[in-house]
Design a protein around this motif. Structure first.
Motif, PDB file in Angstrom:
ATOM      1  N   ALA A   1      41.285  43.472  43.499  1.00  0.00           N
ATOM      2  CA  ALA A   1      41.029  43.074  42.105  1.00  0.00           C
ATOM      3  C   ALA A   1      40.759  44.313  41.244  1.00  0.00           C
ATOM      4  CB  ALA A   1      39.853  42.102  42.035  1.00  0.00           C
ATOM      5  N   MET A   2      40.121  45.336  41.821  1.00  0.00           N
ATOM      6  CA  MET A   2      39.903  46.583  41.083  1.00  0.00           C
ATOM      7  C   MET A   2      41.240  47.192  40.661  1.00  0.00           C
ATOM      8  SD  MET A   2      39.899  50.103  40.820  1.00  0.00           S
ATOM      9  CE  MET A   2      40.439  50.618  42.443  1.00  0.00           C
ATOM     10  N   ILE A   3      42.234  47.122  41.556  1.00  0.00           N
ATOM     11  CA  ILE A   3      43.554  47.688  41.242  1.00  0.00           C
ATOM     12  C   ILE A   3      44.197  46.919  40.085  1.00  0.00           C
ATOM     13  CG2 ILE A   3      45.903  48.031  42.129  1.00  0.00           C
ATOM     14  CD1 ILE A   3      44.654  48.725  44.836  1.00  0.00           C
TER      15      ILE A   3
ATOM     16  N   MET B   1      42.356  48.084  36.972  1.00  0.00           N
ATOM     17  CA  MET B   1      42.737  49.476  36.683  1.00  0.00           C
ATOM     18  C   MET B   1      44.119  49.549  36.025  1.00  0.00           C
ATOM     19  SD  MET B   1      43.763  52.114  39.712  1.00  0.00           S
ATOM     20  CE  MET B   1      45.474  51.532  39.856  1.00  0.00           C
ATOM     21  N   ARG B   2      45.070  48.812  36.618  1.00  0.00           N
ATOM     22  CA  ARG B   2      46.444  48.882  36.124  1.00  0.00           C
ATOM     23  C   ARG B   2      46.544  48.240  34.725  1.00  0.00           C
ATOM     24  NH1 ARG B   2      49.493  48.427  41.058  1.00  0.00           N
ATOM     25  NH2 ARG B   2      48.834  46.279  41.108  1.00  0.00           N
ATOM     26  N   TYR B   3      45.867  47.110  34.541  1.00  0.00           N
ATOM     27  CA  TYR B   3      45.918  46.419  33.248  1.00  0.00           C
ATOM     28  C   TYR B   3      45.336  47.300  32.134  1.00  0.00           C
ATOM     29  CZ  TYR B   3      45.217  42.961  29.578  1.00  0.00           C
ATOM     30  OH  TYR B   3      45.240  42.295  28.376  1.00  0.00           O
ATOM     31  N   LEU B   4      44.228  47.978  32.446  1.00  0.00           N
ATOM     32  CA  LEU B   4      43.554  48.767  31.410  1.00  0.00           C
ATOM     33  C   LEU B   4      44.281  50.063  31.071  1.00  0.00           C
ATOM     34  CD1 LEU B   4      39.795  48.350  32.441  1.00  0.00           C
ATOM     35  CD2 LEU B   4      40.950  47.303  30.479  1.00  0.00           C
ATOM     36  N   THR B   5      45.074  50.593  32.017  1.00  0.00           N
ATOM     37  CA  THR B   5      45.673  51.913  31.792  1.00  0.00           C
ATOM     38  C   THR B   5      47.148  51.878  31.388  1.00  0.00           C
ATOM     39  OG1 THR B   5      46.043  52.131  34.186  1.00  0.00           O
ATOM     40  CG2 THR B   5      44.052  53.165  33.284  1.00  0.00           C
ATOM     41  N   ILE B   6      47.822  50.740  31.578  1.00  0.00           N
ATOM     42  CA  ILE B   6      49.169  50.606  31.004  1.00  0.00           C
ATOM     43  C   ILE B   6      48.932  50.115  29.580  1.00  0.00           C
ATOM     44  CG2 ILE B   6      51.396  49.421  31.168  1.00  0.00           C
ATOM     45  CD1 ILE B   6      50.936  49.186  34.191  1.00  0.00           C
ATOM     46  N   ASN B   7      48.788  51.072  28.655  1.00  0.00           N
ATOM     47  CA  ASN B   7      48.264  50.729  27.327  1.00  0.00           C
ATOM     48  C   ASN B   7      48.958  51.535  26.229  1.00  0.00           C
ATOM     49  OD1 ASN B   7      47.137  53.309  27.444  1.00  0.00           O
ATOM     50  ND2 ASN B   7      45.094  52.575  28.013  1.00  0.00           N
TER      51      ASN B   7
END
Length: 573
Positions: free
Chosen positions: A220-222, A225-231
């Motif tokens: 779930a951390m991944i 992480m991915r949702y917040l940084t593909i921005n």
């Protein structure tokens, strides 16, 4: 006419509906079927929801989804439900053994599951005896020998219920309660008690000058992480298609810092690159048959045992053979199979056990991730713990089959589940690319691993002050809890389950585990209470059954067993 309600229509509820219709068709029976589900896309559940972002990936290889097989044509109540293709046929999957395994977005499988459900609804919508109700079930009561289902939209009565609800929220831990209380009196701080749905994080996704703590260092951390940084400020780019080596490029400065942490700080271990490398860890059919027999010799008898040697000894034997067969692909050693078995058993009994063949968990987290990536790629000799984890994954379906509804003590069930949960850092590991993305974010100075191992946490006016063993500290104004709750029945706080417990309609198999059921899924009611016609399949039955969280288990024999048992009970009445 008998009435049956299916509550929860994720993948398991979908397969239960299909198997029910098939069994009714074979027996030439017609019943009233009510299906209750509160989601917008029946068949998907929350995990495979079609509307989730592409950054939520499957963590099982697409190759392994061969287990989601074709549904044959079903004739039921003068209607024809057309056959539906297997997942592989539906998406025209093909791959050779040297091509890297694929791990698509979870919404891809969601689209398949929803289309599979819709193909049933199209055939049955004309029937008065089939009703789909988009509603959340609040409670279930026993009333005049009938089961009463209460939702926010009304109440219905039926003769039987199948509960196929997935992950349920549980009471917050003391730590989360303390944090929640603190945030309520500090307006500048934000806490997300659950990582999902991930789109709730949209409000902070493109914030600048922000430190975000992430409680948990798992799958779930991944996703977080991915949702917040593909921005709006940057994205990932794979720079080597053979190794999935990745960079994170910034288009604009954001000053975002992600700070994950967990109790042990140990990273997830990526799955092997492709089918060829994965085959190194595959037990033989004879080994799996023998493994199954040895577990069933204990689990299906009422022999008293106070150890889980019946599981660890046969699996250690398989792992020892596999590791010896790795030859140059494993770390060089001169050990015999029995000496290897002893090391494997020591590690299975104690995850702090050290040995030159086992990856040193005191290495830096960055170095550990690099090493495991290279093992997954087959470019450095494989450590024994990596081998144990991959062989365990291949043995899991056999273990789940052989040990479900075991006639051993609750403590032994708890120990087996505990060891299987511990294995999941390896056996449920993510794709290599996910771990390369973690390294890319560390290299880009966006994600820090400095606080990953059980930091001290103080609450201050600035938020969460994390301090590591080197006395380095950092403040976070946002905290995201990415730790998923275990299905401890007594801690589930959804009204439906609390109600069933209070009414003595269900009981846990163990204080730490889920609902006690028979082999065909029916609830075992407390002594001195009448049996109730409620069956439970899936996560809430954890303890009676194991391996409930795997997608392929949603399309497995337990669901078929329930459908056959239900129709058999119909015929008997």
């Amino acid at each position: 006419m008998k009435q049956l309600a299916i509550i929860g229509l994720g993948p398991r509820g979908l397969y239960a509906l299909e198997q029910l219709l098939n069994a009714l068709s074979n027996a030439n029976k017609i019943i009233g079927i009510y299906v209750f589900d509160a989601t917008s896309n029946p068949g998907t559940g929350n995990v495979w929801d079609k509307s989730q972002p592409d950054s939520n990936w499957i963590n099982i290889t697409e190759r392994a989804l061969v287990g989601i097989e074709r549904r044959p044509k079903i004739k039921y109540s003068n209607q024809t439900i057309e056959s539906f293709p297997s997942y592989h046929d539906w998406c025209q999957f093909s791959q050779n053994s040297d091509e890297p395994d694929t791990f698509p977005a979870r919404n891809k499988l969601g689209n398949y599951l929803n289309a599979r459900y819709k193909s049933i609804e199209i055939a049955l919508k004309e029937l008065e005896t089939y009703k789909f109700k988009k509603a959340e079930v609040k409670n279930i009561n026993l009333k005049n020998e009938k089961l009463e289902i209460i939702t926010n939209k009304g109440s219905w009565q039926c003769d039987d219920i199948l509960l196929t609800i997935g992950h349920q929220s549980t009471a917050l831990s003391d730590q989360l309660q303390e944090w929640q209380s603190y945030v309520s009196s500090h307006n500048s701080l934000v806490i997300f008690e659950d990582a999902y749905p991930i789109t709730q994080l949209k409000a902070i996704k493109n914030s600048t000058d922000i430190n975000i703590g992430i409680r948990g260092f798992g799958l779930a951390m991944i996703d977080v992480m991915r949702y917040l940084t593909i921005n709006d400020f940057g994205n990932f780019k794979v720079i080597n298609n053979d190794t999935f080596e990745t960079i994170y490029y910034k288009t604009t400065a954001q000053e975002l810092k992600l700070i994950p942490f967990s109790l042990d700080g140990l990273p997830l271990v990526p799955k092997p690159l492709n089918e060829r490398i994965d085959s190194w860890y595959q037990p033989t059919k004879e080994e799996l048959d023998s493994f199954k027999s040895e577990i069933e010799a204990v689990s299906h008898q009422t022999i008293e045992t106070d150890t889980i040697d019946f599981l660890t000894h046969p699996i250690a034997k398989i792992i020892s053979r596999v590791y010896l067969d790795l030859k140059a692909n494993g770390i060089s050693h001169t050990l015999s199979s029995s000496e290897l078995e002893a090391i494997i058993l020591n590690w299975l009994n104690d995850d702090h056990y050290n040995h030159p063949l086992i990856q040193d968990s005191n290495s830096s987290t960055y170095k550990l991730i690099q090493n495991y990536i290279e093992m997954a790629l087959g470019t450095i000799p494989v450590s024994l713990d990596y081998c144990i984890g991959q062989v365990w994954r291949h043995c899991q379906p056999t273990l789940y089959k052989a040990f479900s509804h075991a006639k051993v003590t609750n403590d032994i069930i708890d120990k087996v589940i505990g060891l299987d949960e511990r294995s999941k850092r390896y056996s449920y590991g993510p794709p290599i690319e996910s771990m390369q993305q973690i390294l890319a974010l560390v290299d880009a100075d966006i994600l820090t691993l400095d606080f990953v191992t059980d930091p001290d946490i103080d609450l201050t006016a600035k938020g969460w002050a994390l301090k590591n063993s080197n006395n380095k500290s950092i403040n976070c104004s946002v905290m995201i809890n990415s730790v998923l709750d275990a299905p401890k029945l007594h801690e589930v706080n959804t009204p439906l389950i609390k109600d069933l417990l209070q009414n003595d309609l269900i009981q846990p198999i163990h204080s730490k585990l889920g609902i006690e059921t028979t082999a065909d899924g029916y609830v075992i009611t407390p002594e001195n209470k009448d049996d109730v016609p409620i069956a439970v399949l899936g996560r809430l039955a954890k303890g009676s059954v194991i391996g409930v969280d795997a997608i392929l288990e949603c399309f497995g024999p337990r669901i078929e067993d329930w459908a056959k048992a239900y129709v058999k009970r119909l015929n008997a009445n």
